[in-house]
Design a protein around this motif. Structure first.
Motif, PDB file in Angstrom:
ATOM      1  N   ALA A  25       0.823  -1.217   0.000  1.00 43.52           N
ATOM      2  CA  ALA A  25       0.000   0.000   0.000  1.00 43.52           C
ATOM      3  C   ALA A  25       0.849   1.255   0.000  1.00 43.52           C
ATOM      4  CB  ALA A  25      -0.934  -0.009   1.208  1.00 43.52           C
ATOM      5  N   GLY A  26       1.968   1.221   0.724  1.00 45.23           N
ATOM      6  CA  GLY A  26       2.773   2.422   0.892  1.00 45.23           C
ATOM      7  C   GLY A  26       3.179   3.084  -0.401  1.00 45.23           C
ATOM      8  N   MET A  27       3.606   2.311  -1.376  1.00 46.11           N
ATOM      9  CA  MET A  27       4.019   2.903  -2.644  1.00 46.11           C
ATOM     10  C   MET A  27       2.908   2.909  -3.691  1.00 46.11           C
ATOM     11  SD  MET A  27       7.100   1.878  -5.296  1.00 46.11           S
ATOM     12  CE  MET A  27       8.404   2.765  -4.465  1.00 46.11           C
ATOM     13  N   ARG A  28       2.060   1.899  -3.670  1.00 44.24           N
ATOM     14  CA  ARG A  28       1.106   1.743  -4.768  1.00 44.24           C
ATOM     15  C   ARG A  28      -0.183   2.551  -4.607  1.00 44.24           C
ATOM     16  NH1 ARG A  28       5.659  -1.217  -4.846  1.00 44.24           N
ATOM     17  NH2 ARG A  28       4.901  -1.748  -2.767  1.00 44.24           N
ATOM     18  N   PHE A  29      -0.626   2.795  -3.374  1.00 49.02           N
ATOM     19  CA  PHE A  29      -1.923   3.436  -3.189  1.00 49.02           C
ATOM     20  C   PHE A  29      -2.042   4.830  -3.822  1.00 49.02           C
ATOM     21  CE2 PHE A  29      -4.530   1.229   0.365  1.00 49.02           C
ATOM     22  CZ  PHE A  29      -4.453   0.034  -0.332  1.00 49.02           C
ATOM     23  N   PRO A  30      -1.006   5.681  -3.759  1.00 50.07           N
ATOM     24  CA  PRO A  30      -1.148   6.975  -4.448  1.00 50.07           C
ATOM     25  C   PRO A  30      -1.431   6.824  -5.944  1.00 50.07           C
ATOM     26  CG  PRO A  30       0.685   7.040  -2.919  1.00 50.07           C
ATOM     27  CD  PRO A  30       0.248   5.612  -2.987  1.00 50.07           C
ATOM     28  N   TYR A  31      -0.836   5.812  -6.542  1.00 47.34           N
ATOM     29  CA  TYR A  31      -1.081   5.560  -7.965  1.00 47.34           C
ATOM     30  C   TYR A  31      -2.463   4.945  -8.187  1.00 47.34           C
ATOM     31  CZ  TYR A  31       3.844   6.564  -8.832  1.00 47.34           C
ATOM     32  OH  TYR A  31       5.074   7.181  -8.920  1.00 47.34           O
ATOM     33  N   VAL A  32      -2.900   4.097  -7.262  1.00 42.08           N
ATOM     34  CA  VAL A  32      -4.265   3.571  -7.336  1.00 42.08           C
ATOM     35  C   VAL A  32      -5.261   4.715  -7.266  1.00 42.08           C
ATOM     36  CG1 VAL A  32      -6.000   2.157  -6.169  1.00 42.08           C
ATOM     37  CG2 VAL A  32      -3.665   1.307  -6.401  1.00 42.08           C
ATOM     38  N   GLY A  33      -4.959   5.718  -6.431  1.00 48.40           N
ATOM     39  CA  GLY A  33      -5.816   6.892  -6.343  1.00 48.40           C
ATOM     40  C   GLY A  33      -5.960   7.590  -7.685  1.00 48.40           C
ATOM     41  N   GLU A  34      -4.868   7.701  -8.420  1.00 48.81           N
ATOM     42  CA  GLU A  34      -4.945   8.295  -9.759  1.00 48.81           C
ATOM     43  C   GLU A  34      -5.864   7.477 -10.661  1.00 48.81           C
ATOM     44  OE1 GLU A  34      -0.779  10.698 -10.431  1.00 48.81           O
ATOM     45  OE2 GLU A  34      -0.847   8.596 -11.061  1.00 48.81           O
ATOM     46  N   ASN A  35      -5.762   6.153 -10.556  1.00 48.34           N
ATOM     47  CA  ASN A  35      -6.643   5.289 -11.352  1.00 48.34           C
ATOM     48  C   ASN A  35      -8.104   5.514 -10.986  1.00 48.34           C
ATOM     49  OD1 ASN A  35      -4.367   4.189 -12.525  1.00 48.34           O
ATOM     50  ND2 ASN A  35      -4.606   2.158 -11.624  1.00 48.34           N
ATOM     51  N   LEU A  36      -8.387   5.542  -9.678  1.00 49.16           N
ATOM     52  CA  LEU A  36      -9.775   5.659  -9.222  1.00 49.16           C
ATOM     53  C   LEU A  36     -10.375   7.010  -9.606  1.00 49.16           C
ATOM     54  CD1 LEU A  36      -9.495   4.008  -5.689  1.00 49.16           C
ATOM     55  CD2 LEU A  36     -10.443   3.015  -7.769  1.00 49.16           C
ATOM     56  N   HIS A  77      -9.231 -10.547   2.537  1.00 52.80           N
ATOM     57  CA  HIS A  77      -8.838 -11.837   1.984  1.00 52.80           C
ATOM     58  C   HIS A  77      -8.075 -12.570   3.077  1.00 52.80           C
ATOM     59  CE1 HIS A  77     -10.019 -11.796  -2.239  1.00 52.80           C
ATOM     60  NE2 HIS A  77      -9.774 -10.500  -2.221  1.00 52.80           N
ATOM     61  N   THR A  78      -8.465 -13.796   3.356  1.00 52.16           N
ATOM     62  CA  THR A  78      -7.884 -14.515   4.486  1.00 52.16           C
ATOM     63  C   THR A  78      -7.745 -16.001   4.202  1.00 52.16           C
ATOM     64  OG1 THR A  78      -8.181 -15.036   6.851  1.00 52.16           O
ATOM     65  CG2 THR A  78     -10.182 -14.793   5.526  1.00 52.16           C
ATOM     66  N   LEU A  79      -6.764 -16.594   4.870  1.00 52.41           N
ATOM     67  CA  LEU A  79      -6.601 -18.042   4.852  1.00 52.41           C
ATOM     68  C   LEU A  79      -7.110 -18.649   6.155  1.00 52.41           C
ATOM     69  CD1 LEU A  79      -3.027 -18.222   3.278  1.00 52.41           C
ATOM     70  CD2 LEU A  79      -5.186 -18.821   2.168  1.00 52.41           C
ATOM     71  N   ALA A  99      -4.533  -6.751   4.363  1.00 55.46           N
ATOM     72  CA  ALA A  99      -5.104  -5.491   4.832  1.00 55.46           C
ATOM     73  C   ALA A  99      -6.475  -5.261   4.188  1.00 55.46           C
ATOM     74  CB  ALA A  99      -4.168  -4.338   4.504  1.00 55.46           C
ATOM     75  N   PRO A 100      -7.446  -4.765   4.960  1.00 58.77           N
ATOM     76  CA  PRO A 100      -8.802  -4.584   4.424  1.00 58.77           C
ATOM     77  C   PRO A 100      -8.858  -3.729   3.153  1.00 58.77           C
ATOM     78  CG  PRO A 100      -8.849  -4.417   6.806  1.00 58.77           C
ATOM     79  CD  PRO A 100      -7.405  -4.507   6.419  1.00 58.77           C
ATOM     80  N   LEU A 101      -8.079  -2.658   3.091  1.00 58.93           N
ATOM     81  CA  LEU A 101      -8.135  -1.797   1.904  1.00 58.93           C
ATOM     82  C   LEU A 101      -7.523  -2.492   0.689  1.00 58.93           C
ATOM     83  CD1 LEU A 101      -7.293   1.737   3.360  1.00 58.93           C
ATOM     84  CD2 LEU A 101      -9.506   0.884   2.569  1.00 58.93           C
ATOM     85  N   VAL A 102      -6.411  -3.199   0.894  1.00 53.63           N
ATOM     86  CA  VAL A 102      -5.821  -3.968  -0.207  1.00 53.63           C
ATOM     87  C   VAL A 102      -6.801  -5.042  -0.656  1.00 53.63           C
ATOM     88  CG1 VAL A 102      -3.922  -5.480  -0.884  1.00 53.63           C
ATOM     89  CG2 VAL A 102      -3.475  -3.524   0.605  1.00 53.63           C
ATOM     90  N   SER A 103      -7.438  -5.693   0.310  1.00 53.20           N
ATOM     91  CA  SER A 103      -8.410  -6.736  -0.011  1.00 53.20           C
ATOM     92  C   SER A 103      -9.577  -6.192  -0.819  1.00 53.20           C
ATOM     93  CB  SER A 103      -8.932  -7.380   1.287  1.00 53.20           C
ATOM     94  OG  SER A 103      -7.901  -8.038   1.981  1.00 53.20           O
ATOM     95  N   GLN A 104     -10.084  -5.039  -0.410  1.00 56.28           N
ATOM     96  CA  GLN A 104     -11.223  -4.464  -1.129  1.00 56.28           C
ATOM     97  C   GLN A 104     -10.855  -4.089  -2.553  1.00 56.28           C
ATOM     98  OE1 GLN A 104     -13.086  -1.121   0.790  1.00 56.28           O
ATOM     99  NE2 GLN A 104     -14.610  -0.860  -0.814  1.00 56.28           N
ATOM    100  N   LEU A 105      -9.676  -3.487  -2.723  1.00 58.03           N
ATOM    101  CA  LEU A 105      -9.240  -3.129  -4.071  1.00 58.03           C
ATOM    102  C   LEU A 105      -9.118  -4.356  -4.960  1.00 58.03           C
ATOM    103  CD1 LEU A 105      -6.530  -0.430  -3.305  1.00 58.03           C
ATOM    104  CD2 LEU A 105      -8.741  -0.047  -4.406  1.00 58.03           C
ATOM    105  N   HIS A 106      -8.608  -5.448  -4.393  1.00 56.32           N
ATOM    106  CA  HIS A 106      -8.477  -6.670  -5.187  1.00 56.32           C
ATOM    107  C   HIS A 106      -9.843  -7.259  -5.498  1.00 56.32           C
ATOM    108  CE1 HIS A 106      -7.776 -11.075  -5.737  1.00 56.32           C
ATOM    109  NE2 HIS A 106      -6.906 -10.586  -6.586  1.00 56.32           N
ATOM    110  N   SER A 107     -10.728  -7.272  -4.514  1.00 57.85           N
ATOM    111  CA  SER A 107     -12.050  -7.865  -4.736  1.00 57.85           C
ATOM    112  C   SER A 107     -12.852  -7.078  -5.768  1.00 57.85           C
ATOM    113  CB  SER A 107     -12.831  -7.934  -3.415  1.00 57.85           C
ATOM    114  OG  SER A 107     -13.225  -6.647  -2.978  1.00 57.85           O
TER     115      SER A 107
END
Length: 208
Positions: A25-36, A77-79, A99-107
């Motif tokens: 999340a630390g590096m990728r989320f700002p770029y995900v924000g641009e996508n969203l 997402h869990t095992l 992480a819930p936010l990573v999980s939601q983005l993937h789902s």
């Protein structure tokens, strides 16, 4: 992002190793924000161990964040909180949940997920060390392996793409793991579906 701007470039593909989700999340989320926001169309890839396939095999469900069931349940997402990871050399990537936010983005399909076995990742780490003079940590090797594969795909297709990943750790304290790899002592373990099913049997029951 400022470093990329200083280089007058934009990442087409962003890759991060993923265990609990913070490094990713630390590096990728700002770029995900641009996508969203519809500003860019970066491709974002989370890379996890095949021995702990939280995103690639774990369902998106409510679960505890700890084995003692003392934390609040969250959707991720869990095992399964009873998941016991095998002894593979990527200690920072052995958490049962994402992480819930990573999980939601993937789902929701905003990020991709892929899994690599440890033989492939150690081979990538050695290749990186030979090219760059830096020995990566086993966790970081997952991102290195995916970056190499994406670069090879670009060479095959003749496309030119900027691939961005962060080398999140060096392998100074993991030399024994590299020695074991070079001695042929490591195995390409993938967590089996039946074991995943057993680990998920204890998920909390959530109504509504």
């Amino acid at each position: 992002m400022e470093q990329m701007a200083a280089a007058d470039d934009e990442p087409d593909i962003l890759i991060g190793c993923t265990g609990g989700g913070s490094n990713f999340a630390g590096m990728r989320f700002p770029y995900v924000g641009e996508n969203l926001r519809g500003e860019k169309n970066h491709r974002v890839i989370a890379v996890e161990p095949a021995a702990c396939p939280t995103l690639t095999k774990g369902p998106y469900a409510y679960d505890y964040g700890d084995t003692a069931h003392l934390t609040p349940i969250v959707k991720m997402h869990t095992l399964g909180s009873g998941f016991v990871p095998p002894g593979f050399h990527a200690g920072g990537l052995r958490y049962h949940g994402m992480a819930p936010l990573v999980s939601q983005l993937h789902s929701e399909g905003h990020i991709e997920a892929t899994a690599y076995d440890q033989l492939r990742t150690f081979a990538a780490g050695i290749q990186f060390a030979q090219a760059e003079g830096i020995l990566p940590a086993p966790e970081a090797n997952h991102a290195v392996a995916a970056a190499i594969d994406e670069a090879l795909a670009c060479r095959e297709s003749g496309e030119s793409k900027a691939i961005l990943f962060n080398l999140c750790g060096h392998g100074q304290f993991d030399m024994q793991a590299y020695l074991d790899y070079n001695a042929g002592k490591l195995v390409a373990y993938e967590y089996p579906e039946e074991e995943v099913a057993m680990a998920l049997s204890g998920l909390p029951s959530v109504s509504g």
